[in-house]
Design a protein around this motif. Structure first.
Motif, PDB file in Angstrom:
ATOM      1  N   VAL A 190       0.663  -1.080  -0.050  1.00 34.31           N
ATOM      2  CA  VAL A 190      -0.174   0.071  -0.103  1.00 34.31           C
ATOM      3  C   VAL A 190       0.764   1.294  -0.056  1.00 34.31           C
ATOM      4  O   VAL A 190       1.415   1.610   1.141  1.00 34.31           O
ATOM      5  CB  VAL A 190      -0.777  -0.107   1.260  1.00 34.31           C
ATOM      6  CG1 VAL A 190      -1.962   1.094   1.132  1.00 34.31           C
ATOM      7  CG2 VAL A 190      -1.512  -1.354   1.278  1.00 34.31           C
ATOM      8  N   THR A 224      -5.324   1.826  -1.622  1.00 34.19           N
ATOM      9  CA  THR A 224      -6.042   1.585  -0.216  1.00 34.19           C
ATOM     10  C   THR A 224      -7.340   0.832  -0.625  1.00 34.19           C
ATOM     11  O   THR A 224      -7.898   0.929  -1.659  1.00 34.19           O
ATOM     12  CB  THR A 224      -6.349   2.996   0.481  1.00 34.19           C
ATOM     13  OG1 THR A 224      -7.247   3.828  -0.372  1.00 34.19           O
ATOM     14  CG2 THR A 224      -5.176   3.806   0.707  1.00 34.19           C
ATOM     15  N   ILE A 253      -1.002   7.012   4.526  1.00 36.91           N
ATOM     16  CA  ILE A 253      -0.806   5.521   4.109  1.00 36.91           C
ATOM     17  C   ILE A 253      -0.261   4.956   5.691  1.00 36.91           C
ATOM     18  O   ILE A 253       0.893   4.751   5.713  1.00 36.91           O
ATOM     19  CB  ILE A 253       0.101   5.310   2.993  1.00 36.91           C
ATOM     20  CG1 ILE A 253      -0.465   5.857   1.917  1.00 36.91           C
ATOM     21  CG2 ILE A 253       0.208   3.767   2.741  1.00 36.91           C
ATOM     22  CD1 ILE A 253      -1.933   5.693   1.566  1.00 36.91           C
ATOM     23  N   LEU A 254      -1.097   4.517   6.560  1.00 37.68           N
ATOM     24  CA  LEU A 254      -0.642   4.019   7.768  1.00 37.68           C
ATOM     25  C   LEU A 254      -1.825   3.428   8.479  1.00 37.68           C
ATOM     26  O   LEU A 254      -2.983   3.819   8.150  1.00 37.68           O
ATOM     27  CB  LEU A 254      -0.028   5.018   8.649  1.00 37.68           C
ATOM     28  CG  LEU A 254       0.890   4.722   9.927  1.00 37.68           C
ATOM     29  CD1 LEU A 254       2.044   3.962   9.532  1.00 37.68           C
ATOM     30  CD2 LEU A 254       0.818   5.740  10.895  1.00 37.68           C
ATOM     31  N   GLU A 272      -3.402   0.539   7.087  1.00 39.18           N
ATOM     32  CA  GLU A 272      -4.252  -0.268   6.186  1.00 39.18           C
ATOM     33  C   GLU A 272      -4.116  -1.690   6.344  1.00 39.18           C
ATOM     34  O   GLU A 272      -3.013  -2.006   6.144  1.00 39.18           O
ATOM     35  CB  GLU A 272      -3.928   0.250   4.800  1.00 39.18           C
ATOM     36  CG  GLU A 272      -4.581  -0.364   3.767  1.00 39.18           C
ATOM     37  CD  GLU A 272      -5.884   0.271   3.188  1.00 39.18           C
ATOM     38  OE1 GLU A 272      -6.807  -0.278   2.746  1.00 39.18           O
ATOM     39  OE2 GLU A 272      -6.038   1.469   3.774  1.00 39.18           O
ATOM     40  N   ASN A 317       2.141  -1.053   4.483  1.00 38.41           N
ATOM     41  CA  ASN A 317       1.973   0.256   4.543  1.00 38.41           C
ATOM     42  C   ASN A 317       3.502   0.839   4.489  1.00 38.41           C
ATOM     43  O   ASN A 317       4.170   0.998   5.253  1.00 38.41           O
ATOM     44  CB  ASN A 317       1.182   0.791   5.561  1.00 38.41           C
ATOM     45  CG  ASN A 317      -0.160   0.270   5.833  1.00 38.41           C
ATOM     46  OD1 ASN A 317      -1.262   1.063   5.309  1.00 38.41           O
ATOM     47  ND2 ASN A 317      -0.388  -1.078   5.921  1.00 38.41           N
ATOM     48  N   ASP A 332      -8.485   0.432  11.879  1.00 44.05           N
ATOM     49  CA  ASP A 332      -6.949   1.111  12.214  1.00 44.05           C
ATOM     50  C   ASP A 332      -7.177   1.908  13.740  1.00 44.05           C
ATOM     51  O   ASP A 332      -6.150   2.300  14.140  1.00 44.05           O
ATOM     52  CB  ASP A 332      -6.445   2.017  11.087  1.00 44.05           C
ATOM     53  CG  ASP A 332      -7.486   2.984  10.773  1.00 44.05           C
ATOM     54  OD1 ASP A 332      -8.836   3.120  11.460  1.00 44.05           O
ATOM     55  OD2 ASP A 332      -7.184   4.124   9.942  1.00 44.05           O
TER      56      ASP A 332
END
Length: 682
Positions: A217, A223, A489-490, A492, A497, A614
């Protein structure tokens, strides 16, 4: 010590993704009458909240509900399981053999109670007991029963008009918003590698073969929210012309061609006139010589239980489909027809005992397919996606009621996935964000409401059981939020990621000739990676094949990563992104510790959450949504019209079932009965 039971029959109605906060909103507006009756006759917190386990994602939470144990204890710690071989790969996780805690249904069957576990994802399949008292249906994926193993063909939209000159087929077209279904550059859409990879990876049995799944990702297009909102479907273009060569075509009928089975199987079809001379229905035939059609679809109706042969990998089987006319010009100039995915009507692979499958087929009907298309196309959501779930919900309710009435099940644990499936396609569109400014948030807020209304109808199918001596628990695994921002982007859950960890200098990607990152980790320079929803792994010497970090430096590196994550700010909002960040040993306070969790656990701060997985259970979002799951109980053993102040946790559900039935608690249970809502002291 044995206890006297407070009830002799118990049903757990699990609804994946059902959020108490938005439920309260619709209750206040009088839109959920069945749930209101349930609450009036039972007990819950005033806010209906159940404090969810962490991670707040489907398999861990359903397993916590089933075992009374936290994920660090029961070992189901995300949607996927970390690969034991690679830091950048995951493996299949929804397998009861991965669960290291005892499930509550083993206890009910041990006690001689006839028990049904219906599509409970994460820890129910394979069956966890050989007792003849236990029956299990699926549970290997969260979508719908048989979705993972019985798929033979994908969904498609057929477009026919006089301007199209020849029959053409395009598989898995990712249709951009606002673009019609007539394909002018068909060859540009063809991909010999498309096959069923996407469908089987997320919903099917490919992942169950045991191999690694490696997904990077790297930007927003990777995503799950973006991918899920643009679910592809097959498109067939066909000429529409006067019917010729038919054995029995009505006067004025016009013909077109449908392609199925990856484009290899043809079905001729007719549009037909009504008494007023207007075209209002479609008839589909096996061939032009057939006396009777396979199906007749009237405008405005979704027709299910259409049985036709489907070929996949050179094997032909009868399959069940649903169909609906999207557009039919009364003058007969154009028709658009949706055809659902096809489910093998004889696949009993995930039914235990297998006789249960035929019992349902004979007395309720074949498993109906649900649609997985819609997303940014509001027409498909309104006409196809949402109504297909209405049909499936009714079938599932009919199945469970039939088995309770006719087969004498005394305890039932069930799961329905309609709200969660909708959430993964639609919830992010219920706020106007820059990436989706071409959609109307009010339209998508209306779709959210529709899925709650259909769930209320589903719950209403079981209200009669309260009058027949049943205790009913309504639970969910998590809620679903409408996001406030487009997250970085963290966190996922689907893979590795890279972006934030790359910015912070812990993950290093290999570069192309232009200096751009490619989808390959440079392990000689990478000290840590972030994979799955909430975990960071140190690339450790002696433990990991690619390890470069000396174990003596691990503790200090963890501290540095934690500090950097707390200090990280989203470039779009300027706000802190990480909410909680703990070493594995410290994450025991959250239940996210142990060998199946990363070296570091973290959650995303409220406001930057995705749908659910998340963040933590108390996170809230736009349009009065939250990540919290729901809890309501009613029936024998439960106080009527009662509100409790107790914090109710997911680990408390299994021991509460045990206490209500007068049975022992699961062996690894870490919760306690919700005794405050019981009619008798225990």
């Amino acid at each position: 010590m044995k206890r006297q039971p407070l009830t002799s029959k118990l049903l757990v109605l699990g609804v994946d993704g059902m959020d108490p906060k938005i439920t309260k909103k619709y209750l206040a507006e009088g839109k959920l009458p069945n749930l209101q009756k349930f609450i009036d006759r039972g007990a819950a917190r005033e806010d209906l909240v159940l404090l969810g386990a962490i991670p707040t994602i489907t398999p861990p939470c359903w397993t916590t509900l089933a075992t009374g144990a936290y994920p660090g204890t029961h070992g189901i710690t995300c949607y996927w399981r970390q690969s034991p071989e690679s830091l950048d790969a995951v493996v299949y996780n929804m397998d009861s053999r991965n669960c290291t805690a005892e499930q509550i249904w083993n206890i009910t069957t041990e006690a001689g109670m006839k028990t049904l576990v219906w599509h409970w994802p994460g820890s129910s399949w394979p069956p966890t007991s050989q007792s003849p008292n236990l029956s299990v249906v699926d549970g290997t994926q969260p979508g719908s029963v048989n979705m993972g193993v019985a798929q033979l063909d994908w969904e498609k939209v057929i477009v026919a008009n006089a301007d199209i000159k020849e029959v053409r087929y395009a598989p898995r077209v990712d249709k951009p918003a606002g673009v019609g279904c007539v394909i002018s550059d068909l060859e540009d859409t063809l991909d010999n590698d498309v096959d069923d990879e996407m469908m089987e990876l997320w919903w099917g049995d490919t992942a169950r073969q045991g191999g690694e799944i490696r997904t990077y990702v790297m930007d927003d297009e990777d995503t799950e929210v973006v991918i899920g909102s643009k679910v592809a479907y097959d498109i067939v273009n066909s000429p529409l012309k006067d019917a010729t060569g038919w054995a029995n075509a009505p006067e004025g009928a016009k013909e077109f061609t449908i392609l199925t089975s990856g484009g290899v199987m043809r079905r001729p079809a007719l549009i037909l006139k009504n008494e007023a001379g207007e075209y209002d229905r479609v008839a589909i035939y096996k061939n032009k010589k057939a006396e009777a059609p396979i199906a007749i679809i009237k405008k405005g109706e979704m027709v299910s239980n259409i049985i036709d042969d489907v070929t996949k990998k050179e094997v032909t089987k009868p399959a069940c489909r649903s169909m609906k006319i999207l557009e039919l010009d009364p003058a007969g100039t154009q028709v658009r027809l949706w055809i659902s995915n096809a489910l093998d009507i004889a696949n009993d692979m995930l039914w235990h005992p297998k006789t249960l499958f035929q019992e349902i087929v004979d007395n309720v009907g074949v498993v109906p397919p649900v649609s997985l298309i819609g997303g940014e196309d509001a027409e498909l959501v309104r006409e196809i996606f949402e109504p297909s779930w209405v049909q499936y919900n009714k079938w599932q309710a009919d199945c469970m009621n039939y088995l309770i009435k006719e087969k004498g099940y005394e305890v039932v644990f069930s799961h329905l996935h309609n709200i969660d499936c909708a959430g993964h396609q639609l919830w992010h569109l219920a706020k106007t964000l820059p990436e989706w400014d071409y959609t109307d948030e009010k339209v998508y807020q209306g779709f959210i409401e529709k899925f709650y209304l259909q769930t209320d109808d589903y719950l209403g199918e079981f209200m009669h059981l309260l009058d027949e001596g049943w205790t009913i628990l309504l639970v969910s695994d998590h809620g679903l939020i409408v996001g406030e921002n487009v997250p970085p982007i963290l966190g996922e859950y689907g893979g590795l990621n890279t972006k934030v960890m790359e910015e912070l200098g812990y993950t290093v990607m290999k570069k192309d000739e232009n200096g751009n990152s490619i989808r390959e980790v440079d392990w000689e320079k990478t000290r840590a990676v972030q994979i799955r929803g909430n975990y960071i792994y140190i690339n450790l010497k002696g433990r990991d094949k690619t390890g470069i970090v000396d174990p003596a430096d691990k503790y200090a590196l963890e501290e540095q990563i934690i500090n950097d994550l707390y200090n990280y700010r989203d470039e779009r909002s300027g706000r802190r992104v990480v909410g909680i960040c703990l070493r594995n040993k410290d994450a025991v306070i959250l239940g996210t510790h142990g060998p199946e969790c990363g070296d570091i656990f973290f959650s995303i701060e409220e406001g930057h959450n995705r749908l659910h997985g998340d963040g933590i259970s108390t996170s809230e979002g736009y349009h009065e949504t939250s990540v919290s799951p729901i809890f309501v109980a009613a029936g024998p053993g439960i106080k009527a019209g009662f509100t409790t102040d107790r914090i109710i946790r997911q680990v408390d559900v299994a021991p509460s079932v045990s206490a209500l039935l007068g049975l022992r608690f699961p062996a690894q249970c870490e919760g306690a009965p919700i005794y405050q809502i019981f009619t008798e002291e225990i």
